[in-house]
Scaffold this active site. Structure first.
Site, PDB file in Angstrom:
ATOM      1  N   CYS A   1      17.751   5.707  -1.219  1.00 28.74           N
ATOM      2  CA  CYS A   1      17.332   5.936   0.176  1.00 28.74           C
ATOM      3  C   CYS A   1      18.532   5.999   1.106  1.00 28.74           C
ATOM      4  O   CYS A   1      18.554   6.811   2.047  1.00 28.74           O
ATOM      5  CB  CYS A   1      16.392   4.822   0.637  1.00 28.74           C
ATOM      6  SG  CYS A   1      14.873   4.728  -0.309  1.00 28.74           S
TER       7      CYS A   1
ATOM      8  N   ARG B   1       8.849   9.620  -1.726  1.00 33.32           N
ATOM      9  CA  ARG B   1       9.801  10.430  -0.944  1.00 33.32           C
ATOM     10  C   ARG B   1       9.111  11.742  -0.568  1.00 33.32           C
ATOM     11  O   ARG B   1       9.127  12.704  -1.336  1.00 33.32           O
ATOM     12  CB  ARG B   1      11.057  10.714  -1.778  1.00 33.32           C
ATOM     13  CG  ARG B   1      11.763   9.470  -2.235  1.00 33.32           C
ATOM     14  CD  ARG B   1      13.003   9.745  -3.033  1.00 33.32           C
ATOM     15  NE  ARG B   1      13.445   8.510  -3.673  1.00 33.32           N
ATOM     16  CZ  ARG B   1      14.117   7.530  -3.070  1.00 33.32           C
ATOM     17  NH1 ARG B   1      14.471   7.667  -1.812  1.00 33.32           N
ATOM     18  NH2 ARG B   1      14.434   6.431  -3.731  1.00 33.32           N
TER      19      ARG B   1
HETATM   20  C1  BEZ Z   1      16.291   3.537  -4.040  1.00 36.76           C
HETATM   21  O1  BEZ Z   1      17.320   3.362  -4.663  1.00 36.76           O
HETATM   22  O2  BEZ Z   1      16.272   4.054  -2.933  1.00 36.76           O
HETATM   23  C2  BEZ Z   1      14.986   3.119  -4.646  1.00 36.76           C
HETATM   24  C3  BEZ Z   1      14.840   3.253  -6.010  1.00 36.76           C
HETATM   25  C4  BEZ Z   1      13.635   2.861  -6.586  1.00 36.76           C
HETATM   26  C5  BEZ Z   1      12.610   2.345  -5.793  1.00 36.76           C
HETATM   27  C6  BEZ Z   1      12.779   2.262  -4.429  1.00 36.76           C
HETATM   28  C7  BEZ Z   1      13.967   2.652  -3.842  1.00 36.76           C
END
Ligand code: BEZ
Length: 218
Positions: free
Chosen positions: A54, A131
């Site tokens: 993110c 996402r």
């Molecule tokens: C992230 O790295 O943004 C992420 C990865 C897995 C679940 C939620 C966020």
């Protein structure tokens, strides 16, 4: 086999009016129907603040914000986090990398907006938004939707490419072929009558495979 969670709520679809909402954001309260008047909107969700993928994605939106401005487009983010988490994350990323998330990020703790936009997909996660990216035109119609899972980051070049593609189709009344990028030839809408077909067959100004597949330079 894992049991599927069936979700009876309507998912927004391409061509629908973007659902209206009022929400708390990092730029104050936003009522969507009053946000970005006469502009395009790219609305995107991320699973959680202070997570690695993110952070790369939000930094991607922030560093390319000038391109969205050029395209008459406002950005608005969302996650199911508190406004306090959002503010701390924005400040942390700014301190660590110099990148500032200079667009509103919705604090959707009650999941109101994420449910309205089908961003909460419970077989992927029951607590975090997937996402999602919604491309919404100045008439507040949803024009294109992307959904990515939690563990795969989006592609900023593709996000900007499809935004330019949507704006090009609107402006010139054309269609766009596989892998089109700005500057490349566009597809002229196929004829709908025999007279139009005959005119198209005679038209030597176009690059034609046949009467139904013809391209031109804008
Ligand atoms: C992230 O790295 O943004 C992420 C990865 C897995 C679940 C939620 C966020």
């Amino acid at each position: 086999m894992e049991e599927q969670i069936l979700n009876p709520t309507m998912m927004p679809r391409i061509g629908d009016d973007a659902p209206d909402f009022t929400a708390v954001t990092t730029k104050g309260q936003v009522t969507f129907s009053e946000f970005a008047k006469d502009k395009w909107v790219v609305m995107f969700s991320h699973p959680a603040d202070f997570t690695p993928v993110c952070t790369t994605e939000m930094s991607g939106f922030a560093t390319r914000k000038a391109e969205f401005d050029e395209l008459n487009t406002e950005l608005i983010g969302l996650s199911i986090d508190s406004i306090h988490a959002h503010l701390a994350w924005v400040d942390n990323v700014r301190k660590n990398t110099g990148v500032y998330f200079d667009f509103p990020i919705i604090a959707d703790l009650d999941m109101k907006v994420s449910k309205l936009y089908g961003m909460l997909q419970p077989n992927e996660s029951q607590t975090a938004a997937v996402r999602a990216v919604f491309f919404i035109d100045p008439k507040k119609k949803i024009r294109l939707i992307m959904y990515y899972p939690l563990n795969v980051g989006r592609n900023m070049d593709e996000i900007i490419r499809v935004l330019k593609a949507l704006q090009t189709t609107d402006k010139f009344g054309v269609a766009l072929p596989l892998n089109w990028t700005p500057g490349e030839k566009v597809i002229v809408p196929p004829p709908k009558t025999l007279d139009e077909m005959d005119a198209r067959i005679k038209d030597d100004s176009l690059e034609k495979v046949d009467f139904y597949l013809a391209k031109k330079t804008l």
